[in-house]
Write a protein that holds these residues in place. Structure first.
Motif, PDB file in Angstrom:
ATOM      1  N   GLY A 248       3.103  47.179  51.052  1.00 22.53           N
ATOM      2  CA  GLY A 248       4.346  47.927  50.932  1.00 22.53           C
ATOM      3  C   GLY A 248       4.200  49.153  50.045  1.00 22.53           C
ATOM      4  O   GLY A 248       4.718  50.228  50.354  1.00 22.53           O
ATOM      5  N   LEU A 252       4.590  53.222  51.027  1.00 27.56           N
ATOM      6  CA  LEU A 252       5.405  54.191  50.274  1.00 27.56           C
ATOM      7  C   LEU A 252       4.573  55.394  49.828  1.00 27.56           C
ATOM      8  O   LEU A 252       5.025  56.545  49.912  1.00 27.56           O
ATOM      9  CB  LEU A 252       6.028  53.510  49.053  1.00 27.56           C
ATOM     10  N   GLN A 258       9.798  58.853  51.807  1.00 22.36           N
ATOM     11  CA  GLN A 258      10.464  57.560  51.726  1.00 22.36           C
ATOM     12  C   GLN A 258      10.414  56.993  50.305  1.00 22.36           C
ATOM     13  O   GLN A 258      11.366  56.357  49.851  1.00 22.36           O
ATOM     14  CB  GLN A 258       9.816  56.580  52.706  1.00 22.36           C
ATOM     15  N   LEU A 262      13.750  56.137  48.092  1.00 21.06           N
ATOM     16  CA  LEU A 262      13.959  54.839  47.462  1.00 21.06           C
ATOM     17  C   LEU A 262      14.182  54.986  45.959  1.00 21.06           C
ATOM     18  O   LEU A 262      14.963  54.235  45.364  1.00 21.06           O
ATOM     19  CB  LEU A 262      12.764  53.923  47.748  1.00 21.06           C
ATOM     20  N   ALA A 272      14.318  48.298  52.632  1.00 21.76           N
ATOM     21  CA  ALA A 272      12.950  48.789  52.465  1.00 21.76           C
ATOM     22  C   ALA A 272      11.949  47.639  52.553  1.00 21.76           C
ATOM     23  O   ALA A 272      10.884  47.775  53.173  1.00 21.76           O
ATOM     24  CB  ALA A 272      12.804  49.510  51.125  1.00 21.76           C
ATOM     25  N   GLU A 275      11.488  46.707  56.111  1.00 23.33           N
ATOM     26  CA  GLU A 275      10.673  47.707  56.788  1.00 23.33           C
ATOM     27  C   GLU A 275       9.199  47.566  56.414  1.00 23.33           C
ATOM     28  O   GLU A 275       8.309  47.738  57.248  1.00 23.33           O
ATOM     29  CB  GLU A 275      11.191  49.116  56.469  1.00 23.33           C
ATOM     30  N   MET A 276       8.912  47.247  55.155  1.00 20.96           N
ATOM     31  CA  MET A 276       7.520  46.993  54.756  1.00 20.96           C
ATOM     32  C   MET A 276       6.932  45.832  55.539  1.00 20.96           C
ATOM     33  O   MET A 276       5.780  45.875  55.982  1.00 20.96           O
ATOM     34  CB  MET A 276       7.451  46.704  53.255  1.00 20.96           C
ATOM     35  N   ASP A 329      10.438  53.844  57.820  1.00 19.29           N
ATOM     36  CA  ASP A 329      11.800  54.281  57.495  1.00 19.29           C
ATOM     37  C   ASP A 329      12.476  53.191  56.661  1.00 19.29           C
ATOM     38  O   ASP A 329      12.848  52.144  57.174  1.00 19.29           O
ATOM     39  CB  ASP A 329      12.578  54.528  58.787  1.00 19.29           C
ATOM     40  N   VAL A 330      12.650  53.443  55.356  1.00 19.65           N
ATOM     41  CA  VAL A 330      13.193  52.424  54.456  1.00 19.65           C
ATOM     42  C   VAL A 330      14.671  52.138  54.725  1.00 19.65           C
ATOM     43  O   VAL A 330      15.220  51.173  54.191  1.00 19.65           O
ATOM     44  CB  VAL A 330      13.002  52.806  52.975  1.00 19.65           C
ATOM     45  N   ASN A 331      15.287  52.944  55.562  1.00 22.05           N
ATOM     46  CA  ASN A 331      16.698  52.744  55.895  1.00 22.05           C
ATOM     47  C   ASN A 331      16.872  52.337  57.363  1.00 22.05           C
ATOM     48  O   ASN A 331      17.941  52.490  57.932  1.00 22.05           O
ATOM     49  CB  ASN A 331      17.492  54.024  55.613  1.00 22.05           C
TER      50      ASN A 331
END
Length: 400
Positions: A248, A252, A258, A262, A272, A275-276, A329-331
């Motif tokens: 993760g 990043l 991203q 965050l 997030a 997504e990781m 995309d953490v969102n």
């Protein structure tokens, strides 16, 4: 870039051209690899797919291709090698001990362990985030969960590292050095046996005590099941967290926009984390499955007992399921990933991994400004394992 460092272009080709492919090892068949999301998701919960290696062909078992956990370690029956009523029984008993309340009760300890590790790291300006942060965090939390006294935890870490190195070898590498189990594993199993004996005499309030006491009417875990369950929680528990933090963080660092988002919006840590797990999760494939009858997947007939591997990593980058799957995309909102599996065998330790991940990334983002890779990405080393997806190390620098 080699397959271990970046398997995703190859998986994309397989999903399109050969969604069920033979994987070979040496001169023999290792198994069939399934790569499309819908196929993987369906098979994860298909009751026609057995987890019991005794349902594999005899010649495959004798060749030691898959090296089932109990065969490699001497452990007995556990959640990863049982189906149906036997699996339901074990999971019901374990679930009475490994509850959401027990996991949540660890929040303060996880925060304290995280803060202590960061206190040591922050003044230095450079650290290996896997070996000096993620691994000690994960193994210390597991020790606390099992009730391993603090005086024994360094010894426990050494044994676990030894076992981790050995389990990450390929099947053929293990077979070459398999006259005896690794020293760390023998010591670890001996220690856990003694720990159970001590807790029977002097009960406390840890997970071991809860597993010893776990019962459903007159049913309870026998000695072998108890030891196997403790070992499984240990092995699966820390590996999931170590790789979540390592993979993760790398995601990043390779997507600075991203990372900046965050930092600006820390409330996004939960999406997030998901997504990781989707983008580069802790496990590349699920553990072995064996059809109880012939089945057809993506136009390929799979015979009864034929060993099957489900690629979680490939499924979670499938363009048929996820919009722009190779974009981090953490969102992200369309995140029905299968990183923790699905169905009856959904990862029991998922809530603990998510708890540790939230606290770890909150600390890293707050306390390590200017975080960046200390080496070129192509120099990073990945574990040699078709099942586990994780970095050997992650050197980073930051503003001390």
């Amino acid at each position: 870039m080699d397959f271990g460092a970046d398997p995703y272009p190859r998986y994309a080709w397989l999903r399109e051209q050969e969604p069920v492919v033979q994987v070979m090892e040496g001169q023999g068949l290792y198994g069939l690899l399934v790569t499309r999301y819908e196929d993987v998701r369906m098979l994860l919960s298909d009751t026609r797919m057995s987890k019991d290696p005794r349902n594999a062909p005899l010649d495959w078992q004798e060749a030691g291709k898959g090296r089932p956990l109990e065969d490699r370690t001497g452990l007995g029956t556990h959640l990863l090698t049982t189906d149906g009523l036997e699996h339901t029984r074990l999971r019901r008993l374990v679930s009475t001990a490994f509850t959401a309340r027990r996991v949540e009760s660890l929040r303060g300890q996880v925060q304290q362990i995280t803060d202590g590790l960061l206190d040591e790291i922050v003044p230095r300006g450079r650290v290996d985030l896997v070996t000096e942060f993620a691994f000690p965090l994960a193994i210390t939390v597991i020790c606390e969960l099992l009730g391993v006294p603090s005086a024994d935890q360094e010894m426990f870490r050494r044994w676990t590292k030894d076992f981790r190195r050995w389990t990450n070898k390929t099947g053929s590498d293990q077979a070459e050095s398999e006259n005896a189990r690794p020293v760390g594993l023998r010591d670890l199993l001996g220690y856990l046996t003694e720990l159970v004996d001590k807790r029977r005499e002097m009960p406390a309030d840890g997970l071991v005590d809860a597993l010893i006491a776990a019962r459903d009417d007159d049913d309870r875990l026998n000695e072998t099941e108890l030891l196997s369950m403790m070992s499984l929680l240990l092995i699966g528990g820390f590996e999931t967290t170590v790789n979540l933090i390592g993979n993760g963080t790398l995601a990043l660092l390779r997507h600075p926009d991203q990372l900046a988002l965050l930092r600006e919006q820390p409330h996004l840590v939960e999406p997030a984390l998901e997504e990781m797990l989707r983008y580069d999760g802790s496990f590349e494939t699920a553990t072995w499955r064996f059809p109880l009858e012939p089945i057809e997947i993506a136009g390929t007939r799979i015979e009864k007992g034929h060993p099957v591997l489900l690629s979680l990593a490939s499924a979670d980058r499938d363009q048929a399921k996820f919009k722009e799957p190779d974009r981090f995309d953490v969102n992200r909102s369309d995140n029905g990933h299968v990183a923790f599996g699905r169905g009856a065998h959904f990862c029991l330790g998922a809530p603990l991994a998510r708890l540790e991940g939230r606290i770890a990334f909150d600390g890293l983002l707050r306390r390590l400004p200017g975080l960046t890779l200390a080496v070129p990405p192509e120099e990073l080393r990945w574990q040699r394992s078709l099942t586990i997806r994780g970095l050997e190390s992650l050197p980073v620098t930051f503003d001390a």
